[in-house]
Design a protein around this motif. Sequence first.
Motif, PDB file in Angstrom:
ATOM      1  N   MET A   1       0.836  -1.182   0.000  1.00  0.00           N
ATOM      2  CA  MET A   1       0.000   0.000   0.000  1.00  0.00           C
ATOM      3  C   MET A   1       0.881   1.245   0.000  1.00  0.00           C
ATOM      4  N   LYS A   2       0.509   2.235  -0.778  1.00  0.00           N
ATOM      5  CA  LYS A   2       1.284   3.466  -0.903  1.00  0.00           C
ATOM      6  C   LYS A   2       1.064   4.337   0.329  1.00  0.00           C
ATOM      7  N   ASN A   3       2.183   4.836   0.860  1.00  0.00           N
ATOM      8  CA  ASN A   3       2.168   5.722   2.018  1.00  0.00           C
ATOM      9  C   ASN A   3       1.974   7.153   1.529  1.00  0.00           C
ATOM     10  N   THR A   4       1.227   7.945   2.261  1.00  0.00           N
ATOM     11  CA  THR A   4       0.964   9.325   1.832  1.00  0.00           C
ATOM     12  C   THR A   4       2.073  10.290   2.240  1.00  0.00           C
ATOM     13  N   THR A   5       2.979   9.869   3.110  1.00  0.00           N
ATOM     14  CA  THR A   5       4.099  10.742   3.484  1.00  0.00           C
ATOM     15  C   THR A   5       5.330  10.329   2.702  1.00  0.00           C
ATOM     16  N   GLU A   6       5.553  11.055   1.619  1.00  0.00           N
ATOM     17  CA  GLU A   6       6.687  10.758   0.743  1.00  0.00           C
ATOM     18  C   GLU A   6       7.596  11.976   0.651  1.00  0.00           C
ATOM     19  N   LYS A   7       8.885  11.684   0.523  1.00  0.00           N
ATOM     20  CA  LYS A   7       9.847  12.753   0.271  1.00  0.00           C
ATOM     21  C   LYS A   7      10.954  12.193  -0.598  1.00  0.00           C
ATOM     22  N   ILE A   8      11.604  13.107  -1.313  1.00  0.00           N
ATOM     23  CA  ILE A   8      12.732  12.734  -2.157  1.00  0.00           C
ATOM     24  C   ILE A   8      13.934  13.513  -1.668  1.00  0.00           C
ATOM     25  N   LEU A  50      23.081  10.145  -5.756  1.00  0.00           N
ATOM     26  CA  LEU A  50      22.085   9.103  -5.502  1.00  0.00           C
ATOM     27  C   LEU A  50      20.889   9.729  -4.796  1.00  0.00           C
ATOM     28  N   PHE A  51      19.723   9.648  -5.442  1.00  0.00           N
ATOM     29  CA  PHE A  51      18.488  10.181  -4.895  1.00  0.00           C
ATOM     30  C   PHE A  51      17.582   9.035  -4.473  1.00  0.00           C
ATOM     31  N   ALA A  52      16.800   9.264  -3.417  1.00  0.00           N
ATOM     32  CA  ALA A  52      15.875   8.249  -2.923  1.00  0.00           C
ATOM     33  C   ALA A  52      14.491   8.839  -2.736  1.00  0.00           C
ATOM     34  N   LEU A  53      13.492   8.050  -3.066  1.00  0.00           N
ATOM     35  CA  LEU A  53      12.129   8.369  -2.695  1.00  0.00           C
ATOM     36  C   LEU A  53      11.853   7.574  -1.433  1.00  0.00           C
ATOM     37  N   ILE A  54      11.485   8.277  -0.399  1.00  0.00           N
ATOM     38  CA  ILE A  54      11.243   7.666   0.903  1.00  0.00           C
ATOM     39  C   ILE A  54       9.758   7.761   1.199  1.00  0.00           C
ATOM     40  N   SER A  55       9.170   6.641   1.523  1.00  0.00           N
ATOM     41  CA  SER A  55       7.758   6.574   1.882  1.00  0.00           C
ATOM     42  C   SER A  55       7.687   6.127   3.332  1.00  0.00           C
ATOM     43  N   GLY A  56       7.115   6.982   4.175  1.00  0.00           N
ATOM     44  CA  GLY A  56       7.155   6.704   5.611  1.00  0.00           C
ATOM     45  C   GLY A  56       8.600   6.766   6.061  1.00  0.00           C
ATOM     46  N   ASP A  57       9.133   5.664   6.554  1.00  0.00           N
ATOM     47  CA  ASP A  57      10.534   5.593   6.967  1.00  0.00           C
ATOM     48  C   ASP A  57      11.374   4.726   6.033  1.00  0.00           C
ATOM     49  N   ASN A  58      10.788   4.286   4.922  1.00  0.00           N
ATOM     50  CA  ASN A  58      11.452   3.316   4.054  1.00  0.00           C
ATOM     51  C   ASN A  58      11.850   3.915   2.709  1.00  0.00           C
ATOM     52  N   ILE A  59      13.073   3.590   2.286  1.00  0.00           N
ATOM     53  CA  ILE A  59      13.480   3.911   0.918  1.00  0.00           C
ATOM     54  C   ILE A  59      12.758   2.925   0.017  1.00  0.00           C
ATOM     55  N   GLY A  92       3.507   3.706  -8.346  1.00  0.00           N
ATOM     56  CA  GLY A  92       3.838   5.009  -8.903  1.00  0.00           C
ATOM     57  C   GLY A  92       5.108   5.631  -8.347  1.00  0.00           C
ATOM     58  N   TYR A  93       5.857   4.908  -7.525  1.00  0.00           N
ATOM     59  CA  TYR A  93       7.070   5.470  -6.935  1.00  0.00           C
ATOM     60  C   TYR A  93       8.135   5.783  -7.981  1.00  0.00           C
ATOM     61  N   GLY A  94       8.363   4.861  -8.910  1.00  0.00           N
ATOM     62  CA  GLY A  94       9.362   5.088  -9.956  1.00  0.00           C
ATOM     63  C   GLY A  94       9.002   6.299 -10.799  1.00  0.00           C
ATOM     64  N   GLU A  95       7.737   6.412 -11.155  1.00  0.00           N
ATOM     65  CA  GLU A  95       7.279   7.555 -11.937  1.00  0.00           C
ATOM     66  C   GLU A  95       7.449   8.854 -11.156  1.00  0.00           C
TER      67      GLU A  95
END
Length: 145
Positions: A1-8, A50-59, A92-95
Amino acid sequence: MKNTTEKILELTTIEQWKKAFPIMKQLRTDLEEETYLALLNEMRKDGYRLFALISGDNIVSLAGLSFRVNFYSKRHVFIYDLVTDASSRSYGYGETLLNYIHQWSKENGAEYVALESGVQRIDAHRFYEEKLSYDKWCYSFRKTL
């Protein structure tokens, strides 16, 4: 399930790189952590980021890239590594990460974003071409020495 708290964010510390390793290993299966860290350190000297999309506490997704200049792509960003964690695909994380990289690249003066993808990665090719409007415009070759 996609987390609503995302950051890059750009990963710049050894601790962050180690946290990202299990995801990178899904793409670069031959790497061991020690080699990954040594190569990453060396690649950063040549401009690798190196960039990461982090959802919650997870890369959940990674993009490794650098600015390059050549005659055919002018000033561009080349993506060397792009991977989403196997358990987080199709959300949709990769996009999201690629769209961020596109905008970041444009803001930093790039004319193109380029990448290569293994010939066997048919689903990835469909994603790049159909979902993100990438053009397939050349073949890439290499010779083992």
